[in-house]
Motif scaffolding. Sequence first.
Motif, short mmCIF file in Angstrom:
data_model
loop_
_atom_site.label_atom_id
_atom_site.label_comp_id
_atom_site.label_asym_id
_atom_site.label_seq_id
_atom_site.Cartn_x
_atom_site.Cartn_y
_atom_site.Cartn_z
N GLN A 168 16.88 126.44 -33.49
CA GLN A 168 17.07 126.81 -32.08
C GLN A 168 16.38 125.84 -31.13
O GLN A 168 16.30 126.10 -29.93
CB GLN A 168 16.55 128.23 -31.85
CG GLN A 168 17.31 129.27 -32.64
CD GLN A 168 16.67 130.65 -32.52
OE1 GLN A 168 16.19 131.03 -31.46
NE2 GLN A 168 16.64 131.38 -33.62
N ASN A 169 15.85 124.75 -31.69
CA ASN A 169 15.17 123.73 -30.89
C ASN A 169 14.01 124.33 -30.10
O ASN A 169 13.80 124.00 -28.93
CB ASN A 169 16.15 123.01 -29.96
CG ASN A 169 15.62 121.67 -29.50
OD1 ASN A 169 14.70 121.11 -30.09
ND2 ASN A 169 16.18 121.17 -28.41
N LYS A 170 13.27 125.21 -30.75
CA LYS A 170 12.10 125.85 -30.14
C LYS A 170 10.83 125.30 -30.78
O LYS A 170 10.84 124.88 -31.94
CB LYS A 170 12.14 127.37 -30.33
CG LYS A 170 13.27 128.04 -29.58
CD LYS A 170 13.20 129.54 -29.79
CE LYS A 170 14.28 130.27 -29.00
NZ LYS A 170 14.24 131.72 -29.24
N ALA A 171 9.74 125.36 -30.04
CA ALA A 171 8.45 124.95 -30.58
C ALA A 171 8.04 125.91 -31.71
O ALA A 171 8.29 127.11 -31.64
CB ALA A 171 7.40 124.95 -29.49
N ILE A 172 7.41 125.34 -32.71
CA ILE A 172 6.92 126.16 -33.83
C ILE A 172 5.59 126.76 -33.41
O ILE A 172 4.63 126.02 -33.17
CB ILE A 172 6.77 125.30 -35.10
CG1 ILE A 172 8.13 124.73 -35.52
CG2 ILE A 172 6.15 126.12 -36.23
CD1 ILE A 172 8.06 123.64 -36.56
N PRO A 173 5.51 128.08 -33.30
CA PRO A 173 4.26 128.69 -32.79
C PRO A 173 3.09 128.53 -33.76
O PRO A 173 3.28 128.53 -34.98
CB PRO A 173 4.63 130.16 -32.60
CG PRO A 173 5.85 130.39 -33.41
CD PRO A 173 6.54 129.08 -33.58
N ALA A 174 1.91 128.43 -33.21
CA ALA A 174 0.69 128.27 -34.02
C ALA A 174 0.45 129.51 -34.90
O ALA A 174 -0.18 129.39 -35.96
CB ALA A 174 -0.51 128.03 -33.11
N THR A 175 0.95 130.66 -34.49
CA THR A 175 0.74 131.89 -35.27
C THR A 175 1.37 131.81 -36.66
O THR A 175 0.93 132.50 -37.58
CB THR A 175 1.32 133.11 -34.54
OG1 THR A 175 2.69 132.85 -34.20
CG2 THR A 175 0.55 133.42 -33.27
N LEU A 176 2.37 130.94 -36.81
CA LEU A 176 3.02 130.83 -38.12
C LEU A 176 2.08 130.25 -39.17
O LEU A 176 2.23 130.54 -40.35
CB LEU A 176 4.27 129.96 -38.03
CG LEU A 176 5.46 130.51 -37.28
CD1 LEU A 176 6.67 129.63 -37.52
CD2 LEU A 176 5.77 131.94 -37.69
N ASP A 177 1.11 129.46 -38.74
CA ASP A 177 0.19 128.85 -39.70
C ASP A 177 -0.57 129.91 -40.49
O ASP A 177 -0.70 129.82 -41.71
CB ASP A 177 -0.79 127.92 -38.99
CG ASP A 177 -0.10 126.74 -38.34
OD1 ASP A 177 0.87 126.96 -37.58
OD2 ASP A 177 -0.52 125.60 -38.59
N ALA A 178 -1.07 130.92 -39.77
CA ALA A 178 -1.84 131.99 -40.43
C ALA A 178 -0.95 132.81 -41.36
O ALA A 178 -1.37 133.18 -42.47
CB ALA A 178 -2.50 132.88 -39.39
N ILE A 179 0.28 133.08 -40.93
CA ILE A 179 1.21 133.84 -41.77
C ILE A 179 1.52 133.06 -43.04
O ILE A 179 1.47 133.60 -44.15
CB ILE A 179 2.51 134.15 -40.99
CG1 ILE A 179 2.21 135.06 -39.80
CG2 ILE A 179 3.56 134.76 -41.92
CD1 ILE A 179 3.36 135.16 -38.81
N LEU A 180 1.81 131.79 -42.86
CA LEU A 180 2.14 130.96 -44.01
C LEU A 180 0.93 130.76 -44.91
O LEU A 180 1.06 130.75 -46.14
CB LEU A 180 2.68 129.61 -43.53
CG LEU A 180 3.26 128.70 -44.60
CD1 LEU A 180 4.37 129.39 -45.37
CD2 LEU A 180 3.78 127.42 -43.97
N ARG A 181 -0.25 130.64 -44.33
CA ARG A 181 -1.46 130.47 -45.14
C ARG A 181 -1.69 131.71 -46.01
O ARG A 181 -2.05 131.61 -47.18
CB ARG A 181 -2.68 130.21 -44.25
CG ARG A 181 -3.99 129.99 -45.00
CD ARG A 181 -3.89 128.70 -45.81
NE ARG A 181 -4.94 128.57 -46.81
CZ ARG A 181 -5.94 127.70 -46.72
NH1 ARG A 181 -6.07 126.92 -45.66
NH2 ARG A 181 -6.81 127.62 -47.69
N ALA A 182 -1.49 132.89 -45.44
CA ALA A 182 -1.67 134.13 -46.21
C ALA A 182 -0.68 134.19 -47.37
O ALA A 182 -1.04 134.55 -48.49
CB ALA A 182 -1.51 135.34 -45.30
#
Length: 195
Positions: A168-182
Amino acid sequence: MVRLAKYNAHTFIDGAIGIAAACGIGSVSMSAIAIRAGAPIGSVYHRFDSRSTLLAHAWLTVKADFREQVARHWDEDDTWIPVAALLDWCRSNPVYARFLLQYEDCPDLGAPLTPELNALLEAEQARLDSCFERCLRRRGANGDDAAHTLRFMLIDAPIAIVKPYLAQNKAIPATLDAILRASHDAVGALAATPH
């Protein structure tokens, strides 16, 4: 005095990558690339004999960048490092990431390539495969299950989480890092548990 070429191969390769990332591979044509570069179509054909040849060079450019920026980290002790590198790469190179996401492996470029170009594509894929095999060996991982789990941690899960934003040509939110890390840590712990 030597006259420098106004347009070079990289101009057209970057144009093909940009068009494919924005509109899909099917939208890449020699005329579209010429228009994007503001160049005569003859200049494109002067450097690339066909659309498939130009797309193959675009593919090689993006795949090599991915290997140099992301896959080289697969050999790190901490498997989170290459995952973080993949997230960083997608954020800093969204056009390249969108281009790469259109194919799982080597794309169907629509026409046969020269043996030399096919050899270049195979060699780049072999370098990428070698990075992954070194990662498996470093961890003493054997068998398809270990390879599947490691691929999920390093590639499949990160790509799945960023793909909707890239598409969707949107910025990747920083919150995804924590989700992916978990998720990464949970899968890693599960893989390390004797069965």
